[in-house]
Design a protein around this motif. Structure first.
Motif, PDB file in Angstrom:
ATOM      1  N   MET A   1      -0.870 -14.562  16.089  1.00  0.00           N
ATOM      2  CA  MET A   1      -0.549 -13.819  14.739  1.00  0.00           C
ATOM      3  C   MET A   1      -1.285 -12.558  14.689  1.00  0.00           C
ATOM      4  O   MET A   1      -0.843 -11.395  14.160  1.00  0.00           O
ATOM      5  N   LYS A   2      -2.851 -12.582  14.701  1.00  0.00           N
ATOM      6  CA  LYS A   2      -3.615 -11.537  14.430  1.00  0.00           C
ATOM      7  C   LYS A   2      -3.357 -10.398  15.470  1.00  0.00           C
ATOM      8  O   LYS A   2      -3.732  -9.064  15.035  1.00  0.00           O
ATOM      9  N   SER A   3      -3.302 -10.950  16.655  1.00  0.00           N
ATOM     10  CA  SER A   3      -2.870  -9.807  17.680  1.00  0.00           C
ATOM     11  C   SER A   3      -1.710  -9.214  17.506  1.00  0.00           C
ATOM     12  O   SER A   3      -1.632  -7.699  17.779  1.00  0.00           O
ATOM     13  N   ILE A   4      -0.841  -9.703  17.046  1.00  0.00           N
ATOM     14  CA  ILE A   4       0.333  -9.116  16.641  1.00  0.00           C
ATOM     15  C   ILE A   4       0.238  -7.859  15.437  1.00  0.00           C
ATOM     16  O   ILE A   4       0.606  -6.829  15.516  1.00  0.00           O
ATOM     17  N   LEU A   5      -0.405  -8.247  14.571  1.00  0.00           N
ATOM     18  CA  LEU A   5      -0.978  -7.191  13.536  1.00  0.00           C
ATOM     19  C   LEU A   5      -1.832  -6.165  13.933  1.00  0.00           C
ATOM     20  O   LEU A   5      -1.489  -5.341  13.488  1.00  0.00           O
ATOM     21  N   ILE A   6      -2.574  -6.347  14.858  1.00  0.00           N
ATOM     22  CA  ILE A   6      -3.430  -5.461  15.223  1.00  0.00           C
ATOM     23  C   ILE A   6      -2.660  -4.571  16.199  1.00  0.00           C
ATOM     24  O   ILE A   6      -2.743  -3.151  16.116  1.00  0.00           O
ATOM     25  N   VAL A   7      -1.709  -4.955  17.092  1.00  0.00           N
ATOM     26  CA  VAL A   7      -0.802  -4.110  17.736  1.00  0.00           C
ATOM     27  C   VAL A   7      -0.025  -3.399  16.887  1.00  0.00           C
ATOM     28  O   VAL A   7       0.177  -2.105  17.052  1.00  0.00           O
ATOM     29  N   VAL A   8       0.467  -3.721  15.779  1.00  0.00           N
ATOM     30  CA  VAL A   8       1.421  -3.203  14.824  1.00  0.00           C
ATOM     31  C   VAL A   8       0.554  -2.051  14.308  1.00  0.00           C
ATOM     32  O   VAL A   8       1.002  -0.860  13.954  1.00  0.00           O
ATOM     33  N   TYR A   9      -0.715  -2.221  13.460  1.00  0.00           N
ATOM     34  CA  TYR A   9      -1.709  -1.333  13.199  1.00  0.00           C
ATOM     35  C   TYR A   9      -2.145  -0.179  14.069  1.00  0.00           C
ATOM     36  O   TYR A   9      -1.912   0.902  13.506  1.00  0.00           O
ATOM     37  N   PHE A  10      -2.195  -0.427  15.294  1.00  0.00           N
ATOM     38  CA  PHE A  10      -2.566   0.524  16.262  1.00  0.00           C
ATOM     39  C   PHE A  10      -1.535   1.417  16.642  1.00  0.00           C
ATOM     40  O   PHE A  10      -1.484   2.560  16.686  1.00  0.00           O
ATOM     41  N   SER A  11      -0.345   0.914  16.618  1.00  0.00           N
ATOM     42  CA  SER A  11       0.960   1.547  16.751  1.00  0.00           C
ATOM     43  C   SER A  11       1.341   2.782  15.822  1.00  0.00           C
ATOM     44  O   SER A  11       1.701   3.741  15.852  1.00  0.00           O
ATOM     45  N   ILE A  12       1.012   2.141  14.450  1.00  0.00           N
ATOM     46  CA  ILE A  12       1.141   3.095  13.199  1.00  0.00           C
ATOM     47  C   ILE A  12       0.281   4.035  13.478  1.00  0.00           C
ATOM     48  O   ILE A  12       0.500   5.367  13.189  1.00  0.00           O
ATOM     49  N   VAL A  13      -0.910   3.893  13.680  1.00  0.00           N
ATOM     50  CA  VAL A  13      -2.119   4.819  13.573  1.00  0.00           C
ATOM     51  C   VAL A  13      -1.837   5.754  14.657  1.00  0.00           C
ATOM     52  O   VAL A  13      -2.053   7.177  14.570  1.00  0.00           O
TER      53      VAL A  13
END
Length: 104
Positions: A1-13
């Motif tokens: 779950m944390k890895s999905i949030l990290i991927v989404v965060y870096f995609s937006i940034v």
């Protein structure tokens, strides 16, 4: 779950960084000559205000004027601005112009 949030965060940034770089690149596209030359082809010595300062021109002499579009070039008399001779336009930039043609 944390890895999905990290991927989404870096995609937006990452998308925001691309947009910022694109905006900066489009601001620097305009390239206009910075001045034009004015020749005193009249029979008399004249004094003018170029929009930034006073200039005296002998018969047949030339000066360089900054291409500040919209500024007014005026007659000058004893260090005071006089009537408008012409307004600086973008098509004047980079050219050599004759005073007699601009006085019309």
């Amino acid at each position: 779950m944390k890895s999905i949030l990290i991927v989404v965060y870096f995609s937006i940034v990452g998308i925001n960084v691309v947009n910022i770089n694109y905006a900066d690149a489009t601001l620097n596209e305009i390239n206009i000559e910075s001045s034009f030359s004015l020749i005193n082809d009249t029979k008399d010595k004249i004094s003018i205000h170029t929009g930034t300062g006073f200039v005296s021109l002998n018969k047949g002499s030339k000066t360089s004027i900054g291409c500040n579009v919209g500024k007014e070039v005026r007659w000058a008399n004893e260090g005071k601005k006089g009537d408008v001779i012409f307004k600086i336009t973008a098509d004047m930039c980079g050219k050599t112009l004759k005073l007699s043609e601009l006085m019309k």
